[in-house]
Design an enzyme around this catalytic site. Structure first.
Site, mmCIF file in Angstrom:
data_model
loop_
_atom_site.group_PDB
_atom_site.id
_atom_site.type_symbol
_atom_site.label_atom_id
_atom_site.label_comp_id
_atom_site.label_asym_id
_atom_site.label_seq_id
_atom_site.Cartn_x
_atom_site.Cartn_y
_atom_site.Cartn_z
ATOM 1 N N LYS A 92 -0.006 0.984 -2.211
ATOM 2 C CA LYS A 92 -1.244 0.856 -2.995
ATOM 3 C C LYS A 92 -2.124 2.111 -2.922
ATOM 4 O O LYS A 92 -1.814 3.123 -3.535
ATOM 5 C CB LYS A 92 -1.990 -0.415 -2.571
ATOM 6 C CG LYS A 92 -1.160 -1.702 -2.849
ATOM 7 C CD LYS A 92 -1.873 -2.944 -2.417
ATOM 8 C CE LYS A 92 -0.974 -4.146 -2.459
ATOM 9 N NZ LYS A 92 -0.780 -4.685 -3.812
ATOM 10 N N TYR A 138 2.395 -12.215 2.586
ATOM 11 C CA TYR A 138 3.407 -11.690 1.659
ATOM 12 C C TYR A 138 3.646 -10.235 2.002
ATOM 13 O O TYR A 138 2.682 -9.479 2.220
ATOM 14 C CB TYR A 138 2.921 -11.819 0.213
ATOM 15 C CG TYR A 138 3.819 -11.177 -0.819
ATOM 16 C CD1 TYR A 138 3.422 -10.020 -1.502
ATOM 17 C CD2 TYR A 138 5.068 -11.712 -1.129
ATOM 18 C CE1 TYR A 138 4.236 -9.426 -2.445
ATOM 19 C CE2 TYR A 138 5.889 -11.130 -2.087
ATOM 20 C CZ TYR A 138 5.474 -9.988 -2.746
ATOM 21 O OH TYR A 138 6.286 -9.395 -3.684
ATOM 22 N N ASP A 167 1.511 -4.807 8.506
ATOM 23 C CA ASP A 167 1.706 -4.535 7.083
ATOM 24 C C ASP A 167 0.326 -4.245 6.473
ATOM 25 O O ASP A 167 -0.429 -5.157 6.151
ATOM 26 C CB ASP A 167 2.369 -5.728 6.399
ATOM 27 C CG ASP A 167 2.532 -5.487 4.910
ATOM 28 O OD1 ASP A 167 3.079 -6.363 4.214
ATOM 29 O OD2 ASP A 167 2.114 -4.417 4.427
HETATM 30 P P1 KE4 Z 1 4.806 -3.803 -3.681
HETATM 31 O O1 KE4 Z 1 6.312 -3.847 -3.502
HETATM 32 O O2 KE4 Z 1 4.300 -4.789 -4.704
HETATM 33 O O3 KE4 Z 1 4.293 -2.362 -3.907
HETATM 34 O O4 KE4 Z 1 4.133 -4.203 -2.267
HETATM 35 C C1 KE4 Z 1 4.483 -5.447 -1.692
HETATM 36 C C2 KE4 Z 1 3.391 -5.862 -0.718
HETATM 37 C C3 KE4 Z 1 3.610 -5.696 0.640
HETATM 38 N N1 KE4 Z 1 2.681 -6.046 1.553
HETATM 39 C C4 KE4 Z 1 1.477 -6.542 1.160
HETATM 40 C C5 KE4 Z 1 0.462 -6.905 2.200
HETATM 41 C C6 KE4 Z 1 1.192 -6.714 -0.225
HETATM 42 O O5 KE4 Z 1 -0.018 -7.215 -0.593
HETATM 43 C C7 KE4 Z 1 2.158 -6.372 -1.185
HETATM 44 C C8 KE4 Z 1 1.934 -6.554 -2.671
HETATM 45 N N2 KE4 Z 1 0.756 -7.258 -3.035
HETATM 46 C C9 KE4 Z 1 0.758 -7.963 -4.306
HETATM 47 C C10 KE4 Z 1 -0.633 -8.605 -4.472
HETATM 48 N N3 KE4 Z 1 -0.667 -9.881 -3.895
HETATM 49 C C11 KE4 Z 1 1.121 -7.059 -5.443
HETATM 50 C C12 KE4 Z 1 0.879 -7.661 -6.810
HETATM 51 C C13 KE4 Z 1 2.164 -8.081 -7.462
HETATM 52 O O6 KE4 Z 1 3.054 -8.632 -6.773
HETATM 53 O O7 KE4 Z 1 2.243 -7.882 -8.685
#
Ligand code: KE4
Length: 436
Positions: A273, A144, A245
């Site tokens: 993060k 993801y 990523d």
């Molecule tokens: P954000 O747009 O949520 O800040 O980041 C997206 C993203 C991009 N790349 C990786 C590897 C990620 O894990 C994420 C976001 N991770 C999720 C947890 N599985 C965030 C939690 C959520 O979607 O509420």
């Protein structure tokens, strides 16, 4: 057991917020039940709106690597906030964090700040496409990368595994046009043969490959070294931009991220993060020749009102400074391994089919015989057992990710007592599972 107070909060929230949440995973749809509403965090602990205490193994999905409300981070944020929350103009803080990112992640010769991981990966893909003049991109099933259209795509009918034909992607979300998804190809994670086959067929058409170098979004899946090394070689050979990523793995699995842990240099890296310490910061960066394609220098447009926000950057800067403490990642990895080893031993004692693993400060729990190495293997784990385990742990004050397909996180604030208490509760949870 959900209190009336929290049930009411959730019922009312659902009237005004889709699903009652501002991000789907928080709604507990995967594990069932009502999400917990929190009001305070300190160190490794969270307190819900009824005052119940939990040990937190989500860490806000990674950012809270120091633990909640670290005094030095809070103090720095309070001080900078008094000077205004945003200028929309350059500040010295952005130079300072760019210098620190470049020091910790040397492959990031230039870096651009944004406000989320989604913006980071979306922008990295656009600049890779602009740099190469190519449209096709590659991702991996189970990874993801945020919710931009090009990445909400799954494999077409013929998943690109060895011996199958090349199928363009299909949308994995409503609202993503098929024409957009068609440019995204999906491969099986850790499938080196499929990589070779794809590049042999169309390597020179590929703008970029984006990968989680350690996967945290189909539960934790670690890469085979041959797979990552082959990916690096093939991208170099075909002029395809390799994007790591590291939104989740950055500063989490190693001070320099997975690229330092595995000694593989991507062309671009995306961060999020931890880099914001809990406030909205994302970043993308890498080879200067690629990053120079970005406006205002180059022809690839990318922008953001709050990109480089001084308050968010200050939280990130203080966090990045504090995680450079001697042996910080060594201790974090050791504490996380102590947790998974304790859980594996507890499950074995109860005779429950379970295993677990960790990489630095992130871990995976699996109700299956062995640690999965691909999306298909992850899907074979016993989701029902996880969901039951999750609720027994939650009732006892242990807050795990509310999905069998998410990684967990330990912070520097998790004590030996926290780990021991967690394992003790897990023993009872496994015993309950074994008795079913
Ligand atoms: P954000 O747009 O949520 O800040 O980041 C997206 C993203 C991009 N790349 C990786 C590897 C990620 O894990 C994420 C976001 N991770 C999720 C947890 N599985 C965030 C939690 C959520 O979607 O509420």
């Amino acid at each position: 057991m959900t209190s009336v107070n929290q049930q009411q909060l959730f019922d009312q929230s659902q009237q005004l917020i889709p699903g009652g949440v501002n991000s789907p995973v928080r709604a507990f749809r995967s594990v069932g039940g009502t999400p917990v509403f929190f009001k305070k965090g300190l160190g490794s602990k969270l307190w819900d709106v009824d005052g119940k205490e939990y040990i937190d193994y989500i860490n806000s999905w990674g950012p809270m690597i120091l633990g909640h409300a670290h005094p030095e981070v809070i103090k720095a944020v309070q001080e900078v906030a008094a000077n205004s929350l945003s200028f929309g103009a350059p500040t010295g803080l952005e130079l300072e964090i760019a210098q620190l990112i470049n020091k910790l992640v040397p492959s990031m010769e230039q870096v651009r700040l944004v406000s989320s991981g989604t913006e980071a990966t979306m922008s990295a893909i656009r600049v890779a496409r602009g740099f190469t003049g190519r449209s096709k991109i590659v991702k991996f099933e189970g990874c993801y990368h945020g919710h931009s259209d090009a990445l909400l795509v799954k494999a077409g009918s013929g998943l690109l595994t060895f011996g199958k034909n090349n199928q363009a992607g299909v949308p994995s979300s409503a609202g993503v046009p098929a024409e957009v998804a068609a440019h995204t190809l999906t491969l099986e994670y850790n499938n080196t043969e499929a990589l070779k086959e794809l590049f042999a067929a169309m390597g020179d058409e590929l703008a970029c490959v984006i990968i989680e170098p350690v996967v945290g979004n189909m539960n934790l899946v670690v890469p085979h070294m041959e797979f990552l090394q082959t990916l690096r070689e093939l991208c170099t050979q075909h002029g395809t931009v390799l994007i790591f990523d590291e939104v989740m793995t950055g500063f989490r699995v190693h001070l320099g991220g997975a690229q330092a842990l595995y000694n593989i240099k991507p062309d671009l890296t995306t961060l999020g993060k931890v880099i914001g310490g809990g406030l909205p910061v994302g970043a993308f960066g890498g080879r200067k020749d690629i990053m120079q394609c970005l406006a205002p220098v180059g022809a690839v447009y990318q922008a953001g009102t709050l990109s480089g926000n001084p308050v968010a950057v200050t939280a990130g800067l203080m966090t990045l400074k504090l995680i450079q403490a001697p042996d910080f990642h060594l201790k974090l990895a050791a504490q996380t391994k102590k947790l998974v080893d304790g859980l594996v031993a507890a499950a074995k004692e109860a005779g429950v089919v379970f295993t677990a693993q960790s990489v630095g400060g992130m871990f995976g729990l699996y109700f299956s015989e062995k640690c999965p190495t691909s999306f298909d293997e992850v899907m074979q784990s016993n989701k029902e057992n996880f969901n039951q385990f999750f609720h027994i742990m939650l009732d006892a004050g242990i807050y795990l990710a509310p999905s069998a397909f998410e990684a967990g996180f330990v912070s520097a604030a998790h004590t030996d007592e926290d780990i021991a208490f967690t394992v003790a509760v897990a023993k009872k949870a496994f015993a309950a599972l074994a008795s079913h």
